[in-house]
Motif scaffolding. Structure first.
Motif, PDB file in Angstrom:
ATOM      1  N   HIS A 116       0.807  -1.209   0.000  1.00 25.12           N
ATOM      2  CA  HIS A 116       0.000   0.000   0.000  1.00 25.12           C
ATOM      3  C   HIS A 116       0.844   1.264   0.000  1.00 25.12           C
ATOM      4  O   HIS A 116       0.342   2.350  -0.331  1.00 25.12           O
ATOM      5  N   VAL A 117       2.122   1.160   0.364  1.00 23.54           N
ATOM      6  CA  VAL A 117       2.980   2.338   0.448  1.00 23.54           C
ATOM      7  C   VAL A 117       3.120   3.021  -0.913  1.00 23.54           C
ATOM      8  O   VAL A 117       3.199   4.243  -1.014  1.00 23.54           O
ATOM      9  N   GLU A 118       3.106   2.242  -1.976  1.00 25.22           N
ATOM     10  CA  GLU A 118       3.345   2.790  -3.312  1.00 25.22           C
ATOM     11  C   GLU A 118       2.355   3.895  -3.675  1.00 25.22           C
ATOM     12  O   GLU A 118       2.692   4.843  -4.377  1.00 25.22           O
ATOM     13  N   GLN A 119       1.110   3.789  -3.184  1.00 24.41           N
ATOM     14  CA  GLN A 119       0.091   4.771  -3.539  1.00 24.41           C
ATOM     15  C   GLN A 119       0.392   6.155  -2.960  1.00 24.41           C
ATOM     16  O   GLN A 119      -0.171   7.161  -3.406  1.00 24.41           O
ATOM     17  N   TYR A 120       1.278   6.221  -1.960  1.00 24.10           N
ATOM     18  CA  TYR A 120       1.610   7.512  -1.358  1.00 24.10           C
ATOM     19  C   TYR A 120       2.760   8.230  -2.081  1.00 24.10           C
ATOM     20  O   TYR A 120       3.019   9.401  -1.810  1.00 24.10           O
ATOM     21  N   ILE A 121       3.443   7.533  -2.978  1.00 24.89           N
ATOM     22  CA  ILE A 121       4.620   8.131  -3.622  1.00 24.89           C
ATOM     23  C   ILE A 121       4.179   8.822  -4.904  1.00 24.89           C
ATOM     24  O   ILE A 121       4.271   8.296  -6.012  1.00 24.89           O
ATOM     25  N   THR A 122       3.644  10.017  -4.754  1.00 24.29           N
ATOM     26  CA  THR A 122       3.154  10.798  -5.888  1.00 24.29           C
ATOM     27  C   THR A 122       3.680  12.227  -5.796  1.00 24.29           C
ATOM     28  O   THR A 122       4.000  12.727  -4.704  1.00 24.29           O
ATOM     29  N   GLU A 123       3.749  12.883  -6.939  1.00 24.70           N
ATOM     30  CA  GLU A 123       4.229  14.269  -6.981  1.00 24.70           C
ATOM     31  C   GLU A 123       3.324  15.198  -6.190  1.00 24.70           C
ATOM     32  O   GLU A 123       3.751  16.280  -5.767  1.00 24.70           O
ATOM     33  N   GLU A 124       2.052  14.803  -6.012  1.00 24.72           N
ATOM     34  CA  GLU A 124       1.119  15.641  -5.256  1.00 24.72           C
ATOM     35  C   GLU A 124       1.601  15.887  -3.836  1.00 24.72           C
ATOM     36  O   GLU A 124       1.223  16.880  -3.207  1.00 24.72           O
ATOM     37  N   ARG A 125       2.410  14.983  -3.313  1.00 28.60           N
ATOM     38  CA  ARG A 125       2.868  15.102  -1.922  1.00 28.60           C
ATOM     39  C   ARG A 125       4.231  15.802  -1.817  1.00 28.60           C
ATOM     40  O   ARG A 125       4.767  15.943  -0.719  1.00 28.60           O
ATOM     41  N   GLN A 126       4.778  16.192  -2.933  1.00 29.54           N
ATOM     42  CA  GLN A 126       6.102  16.824  -2.901  1.00 29.54           C
ATOM     43  C   GLN A 126       6.018  18.196  -2.251  1.00 29.54           C
ATOM     44  O   GLN A 126       5.137  19.005  -2.553  1.00 29.54           O
ATOM     45  N   ILE A 127       6.953  18.469  -1.378  1.00 28.99           N
ATOM     46  CA  ILE A 127       7.030  19.755  -0.686  1.00 28.99           C
ATOM     47  C   ILE A 127       8.287  20.481  -1.162  1.00 28.99           C
ATOM     48  O   ILE A 127       9.368  19.902  -1.209  1.00 28.99           O
ATOM     49  N   GLY A 128       8.117  21.747  -1.510  1.00 29.35           N
ATOM     50  CA  GLY A 128       9.286  22.512  -1.934  1.00 29.35           C
ATOM     51  C   GLY A 128       8.973  23.461  -3.069  1.00 29.35           C
ATOM     52  O   GLY A 128       7.806  23.695  -3.417  1.00 29.35           O
TER      53      GLY A 128
END
Length: 553
Positions: free
Chosen positions: A461-473
């Motif tokens: 399930h971790v893979e679904q969290y690795i998206t550009e939407e969550r990138q900070i910066g």
């Protein structure tokens, strides 16, 4: 054992670290680690450059009068002549280069330095002005992509006033970055008017199917004048009509005004002095198109703005080699540079035969505070009527879905962000961060760019969290939570832009001297795989404050 393993960092993170390494042997070990690991050419070049610099510092100072130029690179020569102020020495170097390798670029660098030191002489022996050749004469065979605008406008000495702010709306709402820009523009123009004893305005531009609905809002957030155009066909952003409408507004009352717009009662100058756009997907498109159409430049993705004087010595700007000229009322536009090591300040400066106005910037969302709205403010409002060409709407959108999901990290009290420090076990690293997120009431997971661009493999399930939407910066979201927990993030400038307005920043890093320590409130020196579970337990017990205090552990 080296302190910095380059394989654990992106190149943007390595620059500030490598410049503090003063041991050439240690740098060579770092280069060997990189060669045995990812073997990235830019990283090896960066390390070798630092080795060369250290070894050069150990040599005797180079004497420009005696050095063998054939043993120097063009870059070496460029650096060398920068500190030479004697014209005779420079001319001797020029003769030696022409008699030796005769490298065109090296010769150009030396000649440029001679002109900078002495100026260029005309036939009468006086310092000559830079020759101006109109573009249609200089480039007679130019095939410009737009038939109706083959040559730039070339305006000189026109009148420019006001700061224009394009206020973007989405789904019937004025987006936050529009409010931020209005607040910053209000601050800048208040200071400007006081310093220059002027009376220039903040002009809000609204374009869309519901533009009139937002007039009161933009006034409350700081606009002195609101110019809006409303048309039901503008319910979605379209490049051509939005650009044409903005530019038609900007030129009204000026030399290039459209027919019937030569005189308007709300504007009597050529074009805006400054323009601001949001650095959103649509804002980035519109800003480039508008500034190009208005024959000016654009500083994109800015996070800092101020107005000040600028002393310039570039002959292309001053009109005469060797001269310096102070330009007034220049918008200084700060953005992280492409290396990620520091900020660059962009200026848009006129030339003697060419005005570069408006001075334009796009602003990264979250860069400025949203001001408190003042519902009592009053402003002039212009309902800008304009006939839109039917050809601009030949493509019809018959059906679309509006995303109701997405990831908005900006409203959370706590953001837990992970970086390349999860590299030993990426899946477990993210799982531990999610456990900490779940321990809070209002929290979410953020990622550094290093995680997004890495080749890590994530399971389950971790893979679904690795998206550009969550990138900070700088190229992602900018957040201002009560607590920002950065686990395994080194703290490159691009990431700092996204989180340094947080109330409390807690950094977890094996290196207590990592760059992120410079702008963190707490630094926990340790492995995130050990620290995150302990923090989670502390939060569940209601003991977060105690958990982040320094201890002997």
């Amino acid at each position: 054992m080296v302190e910095i393993d380059p394989t654990e960092h992106e190149i943007a993170e390595l620059g500030p670290k490598i410049k503090d390494v003063d041991d050439a042997d240690e740098l060579r070990e770092m280069r060997s680690l990189e060669e045995a690991g990812e073997d990235r050419v830019p990283v090896k070049t960066l390390i070798q450059s630092r080795i060369d610099k250290l070894e050069d510092e150990g040599d005797d100072e180079i004497d420009p009068q005696t050095v063998d130029l054939s043993e120097l690179t063009v870059a070496d020569i460029a650096n060398l002549v920068r500190d030479v102020d004697d014209g005779d020495v420079l001319r001797d170097m020029l003769d030696r280069e022409q008699e030796g390798k005769n490298r065109k670029t090296a010769i150009s660098r030396i000649e440029s330095r001679i002109e900078s030191v002495e100026g260029s002489d005309d036939e009468d022996g006086e310092v000559g002005e830079v020759e101006y050749v109109p573009p249609e004469e200089k480039y007679p065979d130019l095939d410009h992509p737009t038939n109706d605008k083959q040559w730039v406008e070339g305006t000189v000495g026109a009148e420019y006033r006001d700061m224009w702010v394009y206020c973007e709306t989405q789904a019937g709402e004025l987006v936050d970055v529009s409010k931020e820009m209005l607040g910053k523009a209000r601050q800048l123009m208040d200071q400007y008017n006081e310093e220059y004893e002027a009376d220039e305005r903040v002009v809000a531009v609204l374009i869309g199917a519901d533009a009139s609905d937002h007039v009161e809002d933009v006034i409350a957030y700081g606009a002195d004048l609101v110019v809006y155009h409303e048309d039901e066909r503008l319910d979605r952003f379209r490049h051509k009509p939005y650009t044409a409408i903005f530019c038609d507004m900007a030129r009204a009352g000026g030399e290039l005004a459209a027919g019937g717009r030569e005189a308007v009662d709300w504007k009597d100058y050529h074009e805006p002095r400054y323009t601001l756009f949001p650095a959103t997907n649509n804002g980035r498109d519109l800003s480039a198109l508008v500034q190009g159409e208005l024959d000016s430049g654009l500083a994109s993705d800015c996070s800092g703005l101020y107005i000040d004087e600028a002393m310039i010595s570039n002959p292309a700007k001053t009109g005469k080699a060797g001269d310096k000229k102070e330009f007034e009322r220049v918008l200084h536009m700060k953005r992280p540079d492409f290396s990620g090591f520091e900020y660059s300040t962009i200026l848009c400066i006129d030339k003697p035969n060419r005005d570069f106005h408006p001075q334009g910037a796009s602003v990264i969302p979250g860069s400025f505070e949203i001001p408190e709205p003042d519902p009592e403010r009053e402003a002039e409002v212009v309902d800008y009527e304009m006939t839109l060409d039917d050809d601009w709407f030949l493509v019809e959108v018959t059906e679309f879905d509006r995303l109701s999901g997405g990831v908005d990290l900006t409203g959370n009290e706590v953001v837990v962000a992970v970086g390349r420090g999860i590299g030993d076990d990426p899946t477990k690293g993210v799982e531990l961060a999610l456990d900490l997120v779940d321990a809070f009431d209002e929290a979410d997971l953020g990622l550094s760019r290093g995680v997004i661009t890495s080749s890590y493999s994530f399971d389950g399930h971790v893979e679904q969290y690795i998206t550009e939407e969550r990138q900070i910066g700088e190229s992602g979201q900018e957040v201002q939570p009560d607590v920002y927990i950065a686990a395994g993030i080194s703290g490159a400038i691009q990431h700092k832009v996204g989180c340094d307005e947080s109330d409390t920043i807690v950094a977890i890093n094996t290196n207590a001297d990592a760059d992120i320590a410079d702008f963190s409130d707490y630094v926990i020196e340790g492995d995130l795989f050990e620290v995150l579970p302990r923090l989670t337990e502390a939060v569940e017990r209601g003991e977060l404050a105690a958990a982040v205090e320094a201890s002997d552990d």
